[in-house]
Scaffold this active site. Sequence first.
Site, short mmCIF file in Angstrom:
data_model
loop_
_atom_site.label_atom_id
_atom_site.label_comp_id
_atom_site.label_asym_id
_atom_site.label_seq_id
_atom_site.Cartn_x
_atom_site.Cartn_y
_atom_site.Cartn_z
N ASP A 11 0.87 -1.18 0.00
CA ASP A 11 0.00 0.00 0.00
C ASP A 11 0.91 1.22 0.00
O ASP A 11 1.61 1.48 0.99
CB ASP A 11 -0.89 -0.02 1.24
CG ASP A 11 -1.82 1.18 1.34
OD1 ASP A 11 -1.65 2.15 0.57
OD2 ASP A 11 -2.72 1.16 2.20
N VAL A 12 0.92 1.98 -1.08
CA VAL A 12 1.87 3.09 -1.22
C VAL A 12 1.61 4.22 -0.22
O VAL A 12 2.45 5.11 -0.08
CB VAL A 12 1.89 3.66 -2.66
CG1 VAL A 12 2.23 2.58 -3.66
CG2 VAL A 12 0.56 4.33 -3.01
N ASN A 30 3.41 3.00 -10.45
CA ASN A 30 2.20 3.09 -11.26
C ASN A 30 0.95 3.44 -10.45
O ASN A 30 0.02 4.05 -10.98
CB ASN A 30 1.97 1.76 -11.99
CG ASN A 30 0.58 1.64 -12.58
OD1 ASN A 30 0.27 2.26 -13.59
ND2 ASN A 30 -0.27 0.85 -11.92
N TYR A 59 -5.97 15.97 -9.73
CA TYR A 59 -5.19 14.92 -10.39
C TYR A 59 -4.04 15.54 -11.20
O TYR A 59 -2.89 15.10 -11.10
CB TYR A 59 -6.09 14.09 -11.29
CG TYR A 59 -5.37 12.97 -12.00
CD1 TYR A 59 -5.03 11.80 -11.32
CD2 TYR A 59 -5.05 13.06 -13.35
CE1 TYR A 59 -4.38 10.77 -11.96
CE2 TYR A 59 -4.40 12.03 -14.00
CZ TYR A 59 -4.07 10.88 -13.30
OH TYR A 59 -3.42 9.85 -13.95
N LYS A 117 0.03 15.10 -10.62
CA LYS A 117 0.94 14.57 -11.63
C LYS A 117 2.03 15.58 -11.99
O LYS A 117 3.14 15.19 -12.38
CB LYS A 117 0.15 14.15 -12.87
CG LYS A 117 -0.72 12.91 -12.64
CD LYS A 117 0.10 11.71 -12.20
CE LYS A 117 -0.73 10.44 -12.12
NZ LYS A 117 0.08 9.25 -11.76
N THR A 143 -9.41 2.54 -18.02
CA THR A 143 -9.15 1.88 -16.74
C THR A 143 -10.27 2.23 -15.78
O THR A 143 -11.26 2.85 -16.16
CB THR A 143 -7.80 2.35 -16.14
OG1 THR A 143 -7.92 3.73 -15.78
CG2 THR A 143 -6.66 2.17 -17.12
#
Length: 234
Positions: free
Chosen positions: A53-54, A79, A155, A159, A188
Amino acid sequence: MTTTLITGANKGLGKATAQRLIAAGHTVYVGARDEGAGRAAADELGARFVRLDVTDDESVAAALKIIGAQGGLDVLVNNAGIARREGMGEALDGPSVLEVFDTNAVGIIRVTEAALPLLRKSANPVVVNVSSALGSFWATHEPSRPAFAFPSIVYGSSKAAVSMITVQYAKAVPEVKFNAVEPGITATSLGGGEPGSHPGRPARESAEVVARMAMIGADGPTGTFQEDAGELGW
């Protein structure tokens, strides 16, 4: 044999990248929060599973300890990522914004820091950070690019942070090659929808650029932002 860890690899782009790299001869660890889904994906692909779990320091440390004990690491593909469906009934608030940044940006630092001791032992250490053109200042100002017409407050900002994280790691850790990747608009479950609910091309097509950068040689680039056609403007 090249050993690769991919975070968020039980579905979508991560899973497709794992499949591509396994076909190229890599030993791949499927990193996933959900043990059931992660093990199922690893079994399907012929990969190894590691619970990761990042957003959890202990989980990240435990995962890299397992990988180290089993032989080491050559390639890290960061990812794992999430998005908020802005403009679709979800209001922006502090906790939701922090959740996105914790996963998409801070998560990369957590995993990278835990992986560096192993990567430094590799003859060809590589880190690929999955980013987005929505985090590119150039693409979001270029009318010919889809990112120009698609506002993405949280988002996109997360990024953009991934891009700077990539640049700074490339400067700070020159013995490891760090590159960011724009995988293209991909079908996705990004944003919390059903698998494939996000519009775009098949994950297997987008995985090609991720896999390409994961397979660069010792003379490969570092500190760059890549997409299908080559280098992308920051």
